[in-house]
Design a protein around this motif. Structure first.
Motif, PDB file in Angstrom:
ATOM      1  N   PRO A  38      57.488  39.021   8.458  1.00  0.00           N
ATOM      2  CA  PRO A  38      57.955  39.473   7.148  1.00  0.00           C
ATOM      3  C   PRO A  38      59.004  40.571   7.284  1.00  0.00           C
ATOM      4  O   PRO A  38      59.019  41.307   8.271  1.00  0.00           O
ATOM      5  CB  PRO A  38      56.675  40.005   6.488  1.00  0.00           C
ATOM      6  N   PRO A  39      59.891  40.699   6.314  1.00  0.00           N
ATOM      7  CA  PRO A  39      60.904  41.761   6.367  1.00  0.00           C
ATOM      8  C   PRO A  39      60.253  43.138   6.390  1.00  0.00           C
ATOM      9  O   PRO A  39      59.309  43.408   5.640  1.00  0.00           O
ATOM     10  CB  PRO A  39      61.707  41.547   5.081  1.00  0.00           C
ATOM     11  N   LEU A  40      60.745  43.995   7.262  1.00  0.00           N
ATOM     12  CA  LEU A  40      60.270  45.365   7.332  1.00  0.00           C
ATOM     13  C   LEU A  40      61.126  46.288   6.472  1.00  0.00           C
ATOM     14  O   LEU A  40      60.816  47.465   6.338  1.00  0.00           O
ATOM     15  CB  LEU A  40      60.288  45.843   8.790  1.00  0.00           C
ATOM     16  N   ILE A  41      62.205  45.742   5.934  1.00  0.00           N
ATOM     17  CA  ILE A  41      63.095  46.508   5.067  1.00  0.00           C
ATOM     18  C   ILE A  41      63.531  45.584   3.937  1.00  0.00           C
ATOM     19  O   ILE A  41      63.797  44.404   4.157  1.00  0.00           O
ATOM     20  CB  ILE A  41      64.309  47.057   5.858  1.00  0.00           C
ATOM     21  N   ASP A  42      63.571  46.110   2.739  1.00  0.00           N
ATOM     22  CA  ASP A  42      63.929  45.326   1.559  1.00  0.00           C
ATOM     23  C   ASP A  42      65.332  44.722   1.748  1.00  0.00           C
ATOM     24  O   ASP A  42      66.288  45.456   2.022  1.00  0.00           O
ATOM     25  CB  ASP A  42      63.903  46.234   0.327  1.00  0.00           C
ATOM     26  N   PRO A  43      65.469  43.398   1.628  1.00  0.00           N
ATOM     27  CA  PRO A  43      66.801  42.777   1.778  1.00  0.00           C
ATOM     28  C   PRO A  43      67.856  43.371   0.854  1.00  0.00           C
ATOM     29  O   PRO A  43      69.036  43.425   1.208  1.00  0.00           O
ATOM     30  CB  PRO A  43      66.530  41.303   1.449  1.00  0.00           C
ATOM     31  N   ARG A  44      67.444  43.832  -0.334  1.00  0.00           N
ATOM     32  CA  ARG A  44      68.416  44.466  -1.231  1.00  0.00           C
ATOM     33  C   ARG A  44      68.934  45.763  -0.634  1.00  0.00           C
ATOM     34  O   ARG A  44      70.131  46.086  -0.737  1.00  0.00           O
ATOM     35  CB  ARG A  44      67.774  44.720  -2.595  1.00  0.00           C
ATOM     36  N   SER A  45      68.038  46.519   0.005  1.00  0.00           N
ATOM     37  CA  SER A  45      68.450  47.759   0.658  1.00  0.00           C
ATOM     38  C   SER A  45      69.390  47.471   1.825  1.00  0.00           C
ATOM     39  O   SER A  45      70.337  48.223   2.080  1.00  0.00           O
ATOM     40  CB  SER A  45      67.221  48.518   1.165  1.00  0.00           C
ATOM     41  N   VAL A  46      69.136  46.358   2.530  1.00  0.00           N
ATOM     42  CA  VAL A  46      70.007  45.971   3.644  1.00  0.00           C
ATOM     43  C   VAL A  46      71.428  45.768   3.148  1.00  0.00           C
ATOM     44  O   VAL A  46      72.394  46.309   3.707  1.00  0.00           O
ATOM     45  CB  VAL A  46      69.476  44.685   4.308  1.00  0.00           C
TER      46      VAL A  46
ATOM     47  N   GLN B  66      62.780  48.671  11.862  1.00  0.00           N
ATOM     48  CA  GLN B  66      63.554  48.439  10.639  1.00  0.00           C
ATOM     49  C   GLN B  66      65.047  48.408  10.927  1.00  0.00           C
ATOM     50  O   GLN B  66      65.788  47.607  10.340  1.00  0.00           O
ATOM     51  CB  GLN B  66      63.239  49.531   9.617  1.00  0.00           C
ATOM     52  N   SER B  67      65.505  49.261  11.841  1.00  0.00           N
ATOM     53  CA  SER B  67      66.938  49.304  12.137  1.00  0.00           C
ATOM     54  C   SER B  67      67.394  48.011  12.801  1.00  0.00           C
ATOM     55  O   SER B  67      68.509  47.545  12.568  1.00  0.00           O
ATOM     56  CB  SER B  67      67.268  50.516  13.022  1.00  0.00           C
ATOM     57  N   PHE B  68      66.540  47.397  13.632  1.00  0.00           N
ATOM     58  CA  PHE B  68      66.908  46.108  14.224  1.00  0.00           C
ATOM     59  C   PHE B  68      67.080  45.057  13.134  1.00  0.00           C
ATOM     60  O   PHE B  68      68.032  44.263  13.160  1.00  0.00           O
ATOM     61  CB  PHE B  68      65.845  45.666  15.234  1.00  0.00           C
ATOM     62  N   GLN B  69      66.176  45.023  12.167  1.00  0.00           N
ATOM     63  CA  GLN B  69      66.301  44.040  11.093  1.00  0.00           C
ATOM     64  C   GLN B  69      67.506  44.338  10.207  1.00  0.00           C
ATOM     65  O   GLN B  69      68.193  43.414   9.761  1.00  0.00           O
ATOM     66  CB  GLN B  69      65.020  44.003  10.264  1.00  0.00           C
ATOM     67  N   LEU B  70      67.776  45.605   9.950  1.00  0.00           N
ATOM     68  CA  LEU B  70      68.951  45.971   9.163  1.00  0.00           C
ATOM     69  C   LEU B  70      70.226  45.419   9.801  1.00  0.00           C
ATOM     70  O   LEU B  70      71.094  44.869   9.120  1.00  0.00           O
ATOM     71  CB  LEU B  70      69.048  47.495   9.053  1.00  0.00           C
ATOM     72  N   CYS B  71      70.334  45.558  11.118  1.00  0.00           N
ATOM     73  CA  CYS B  71      71.563  45.177  11.810  1.00  0.00           C
ATOM     74  C   CYS B  71      71.685  43.672  12.026  1.00  0.00           C
ATOM     75  O   CYS B  71      72.804  43.159  12.167  1.00  0.00           O
ATOM     76  CB  CYS B  71      71.641  45.894  13.151  1.00  0.00           C
ATOM     77  N   ASP B  72      70.559  42.955  12.056  1.00  0.00           N
ATOM     78  CA  ASP B  72      70.612  41.529  12.388  1.00  0.00           C
ATOM     79  C   ASP B  72      70.306  40.597  11.216  1.00  0.00           C
ATOM     80  O   ASP B  72      70.351  39.373  11.387  1.00  0.00           O
ATOM     81  CB  ASP B  72      69.621  41.216  13.520  1.00  0.00           C
ATOM     82  N   MET B  73      70.028  41.141  10.021  1.00  0.00           N
ATOM     83  CA  MET B  73      69.678  40.258   8.911  1.00  0.00           C
ATOM     84  C   MET B  73      70.836  39.341   8.537  1.00  0.00           C
ATOM     85  O   MET B  73      70.637  38.184   8.145  1.00  0.00           O
ATOM     86  CB  MET B  73      69.216  41.073   7.706  1.00  0.00           C
ATOM     87  N   TRP B  74      72.060  39.829   8.682  1.00  0.00           N
ATOM     88  CA  TRP B  74      73.204  38.973   8.378  1.00  0.00           C
ATOM     89  C   TRP B  74      73.302  37.812   9.375  1.00  0.00           C
ATOM     90  O   TRP B  74      73.718  36.707   9.007  1.00  0.00           O
ATOM     91  CB  TRP B  74      74.503  39.788   8.378  1.00  0.00           C
ATOM     92  N   LEU B  75      72.897  38.059  10.634  1.00  0.00           N
ATOM     93  CA  LEU B  75      72.905  36.984  11.625  1.00  0.00           C
ATOM     94  C   LEU B  75      71.855  35.925  11.298  1.00  0.00           C
ATOM     95  O   LEU B  75      72.108  34.727  11.449  1.00  0.00           O
ATOM     96  CB  LEU B  75      72.637  37.557  13.021  1.00  0.00           C
ATOM     97  N   ILE B  76      70.691  36.367  10.848  1.00  0.00           N
ATOM     98  CA  ILE B  76      69.661  35.421  10.426  1.00  0.00           C
ATOM     99  C   ILE B  76      70.208  34.545   9.299  1.00  0.00           C
ATOM    100  O   ILE B  76      70.069  33.308   9.315  1.00  0.00           O
ATOM    101  CB  ILE B  76      68.399  36.163   9.957  1.00  0.00           C
ATOM    102  N   GLU B  77      70.867  35.172   8.333  1.00  0.00           N
ATOM    103  CA  GLU B  77      71.433  34.424   7.203  1.00  0.00           C
ATOM    104  C   GLU B  77      72.519  33.459   7.678  1.00  0.00           C
ATOM    105  O   GLU B  77      72.582  32.300   7.228  1.00  0.00           O
ATOM    106  CB  GLU B  77      71.982  35.395   6.173  1.00  0.00           C
TER     107      GLU B  77
END
Length: 376
Positions: free
Chosen positions: A140-148, A260-271
Motif C-alpha cells: 500500500p502507498p506509504l504517502i498520499d498520491p495527492r501529496s506526491v 516514504q521518500s523512496f515512494q515519493l521519488c518512484d511513484m511516477w515510474l510506477i505510473e
C-alpha cells in the motif's frame, strides 16, 4: 587469518562482518547493501560499531562465555550506535554476522552451541519470512498520491534526456550534479540517461571483492564502479537497462521517512510502467517489482549544503542476460536466504516480460509520464 560472516535481514538488507587478525591485532570490518541515514553520521557509526565488535569478540574468547547472553549484550551495545544511522541493517544483524565470522575461526569451540542458537533464530523468523515472501499483494502507498503530485509540481524538476556516458563518468556526473543542487547552483533536475559500456555499480558500503567476480568482469569488459549511495550491486547492460536520477533540494523530502521518500521519488515510474502495460508495484524498501519478480531498484543519498540535495537514482531492467549477470555478480546463499527462489537471475522480472513495447518506446512513455507528473 580472516573470516567472513553474513546476515540477510528478512525483507531487509545484507550485512557482512569480516574479522581478521594481523600482527597480534584484531580488526572488524562492516559492509553490506544497507543505506545511510546521513553519510558522515553513518560512517562514524560504522567505525564505532567496528570498535565495539572487537571488544565484544575479545570477551567472547573468555572461558565459559555463552553465546546467547553474549549476543544480547552485544546487541544492546550496538543499538544506540547504529539504530538511527543505518537503514536496512540493525544491531542484531551486525552482532550475528560478527558471531558467525568468529565461529569460523574456532569451529570446535562454538559449533554445538552456535548450531542450537541458529536453529532457535531460524524458527523465530521462519513465520515472518513465509508471511512476507508469499504475499504478492501490492504494497500500500506509504504517502498520499495527492501529496506526491503536489510535491513534484512544487519543485518542478528540469527534465534532461542525457547522452550515453562511460560508467566512471556517470558516477562523476552523479556526484557533481548532486553537489551543485546542494549548493543551490543547479535547479531540481530529473535525468534520464544511458550507459556507454556494461558495468557493475556497487553501493557505498559494499565490499567490491565480495560482490563481484572481478576476473569475469575483466574478461567480459564490464566496468566496476562504486556510487556514493548505499544499497546493493546492480548489473548494467546498455541496451537492456533504463536508468533515471533525481537531484532535488532536501525540502522535497522534508518530513518523510526513508521508505516514504523512496515512494515519493518512484511513484511516477510506477505510473509510467503501468502505462506500458507492466503490472509494476513497490516491493520492500527500495525495489520496483512485477507480479513475479524484481524489475529494478533504487538508492538514495543526502548531500549536505544549503539547501542540500536528495540524490535518488533508479535502475530498471528492460531485459536481462541471466547468464552474464550470474557470471559477474557473486550472490551468496545468505543474501538469497529470504527469497522464494535462490537465484538472483530468477528473481528478476524484466520490463519486456510485461509489455511488447521496445526499450525506446518504454523510455519515451516514461519521459512523457515524467512531464505529466510535474517535470518541466
Amino acid at each position: 587469518m580472516s573470516a567472513i560472516g553474513e546476515v540477510k535481514i528478512p525483507g531487509g538488507k545484507l550485512v557482512r562482518v569480516t574479522v581478521a587478525d594481523a600482527a597480534g591485532t584484531r580488526t572488524c570490518h562492516i559492509d553490506g547493501d544497507f543505506f545511510a541515514a546521513g553519510e558522515q553520521a553513518s560512517a562514524a557509526a560504522i567505525t564505532q560499531a567496528e570498535a565495539v565488535l572487537v571488544a565484544r569478540l575479545d570477551a567472547l574468547d573468555a572461558p565459559g562465555t555463552a553465546i546467547e547472553p553474549w549476543y544480547r549484550a552485544t546487541v544492546r551495545a550496538l543499538e544506540p550506535i547504529v539504530g538511527s544511522a543505518l537503514i536496512g541493517a540493525n544491531a542484531e544483524s551486525i552482532a550475528l554476522a560478527a558471531l558467525r565470522a568468529h565461529a569460523q575461526r574456532a569451529p570446535e569451540a562454538f559449533a554445538p552451541e552456535l548450531a542450537r542458537f541458529e536453529a532457535e533464530r531460524s524458527a523465530r523468523i521462519r513465520r515472518q519470512w513465509q508471511a512476507a515472501q508469499h504475499d504478492e499483494r501490492t504494497q500500500p502507498p506509504l504517502i498520499d498520491p495527492r501529496s506526491v503530485r503536489e510535491r513534484w509540481r512544487a519543485f518542478a524538476p528540469v527534465l534532461v534526456e542525457d547522452s550515453p556516458r562511460m560508467p566512471e563518468e556517470q558516477m562523476r556526473v552523479e556526484r557533481a550534479w548532486s553537489q551543485e543542487v546542494a549548493r543551490g547552483e543547479r535547479p531540481a533536475t530529473l535525468r534520464v540517461w544511458d550507459w556507454a559500456a556494461p558495468a557493475v555499480v556497487c553501493g557505498a558500503y559494499q565490499s567490491i571483492e565480495d560482490e563481484v567476480h572481478l576476473d569475469q568482469a575483466r574478461v567480459r569488459g564490464v566496468h566496476v564502479v562504486r556510487r556514493d549511495s548505499g544499497g546493493g550491486a546492480m548489473y548494467i547492460e546498455p541496451a537492456r537497462t533504463i536508468t533515471v536520477s533525481l537531484y532535488a533540494p532536501l525540502g522535497f523530502v522534508h518530513g518523510l521517512s526513508m521508505a516514504q521518500s523512496f515512494q515519493l521519488c518512484d511513484m511516477w515510474l510506477i505510473e509510467g510502467l503501468r502505462a506500458c502495460g507492466v503490472r509494476a508495484r513497490f516491493a520492500g524498501l527500495n525495489d520496483i517489482a512485477g507480479p513475479h519478480g524484481k524489475i529494478g531498484g533504487s538508492a538514495q543519498q543526502r548531500v549536505p549544503g544549503v539547501p542540500g540535495c536528495m540524490l535518488h537514482h533508479t535502475t530498471l531492467a528492460y531485459s536481462i542476460d541471466a547468464r552474464a549477470m550470474a557470471a559477474v555478480l557473486n550472490t551468496s546463499a545468505e543474501k538469497m536466504s529470504d527469497k522464494a527462489v535462490k537465484s538472483a537471475a530468477k528473481r528478476v522480472e524484466p520490463i519486456c516480460a510485461g509489455t511488447r513495447l521496445t526499450r525506446a518506446q518504454v523510455v519515451a512513455r516514461l519521459v512523457r509520464t515524467a512531464r505529466e507528473f510535474g517535470a518541466v
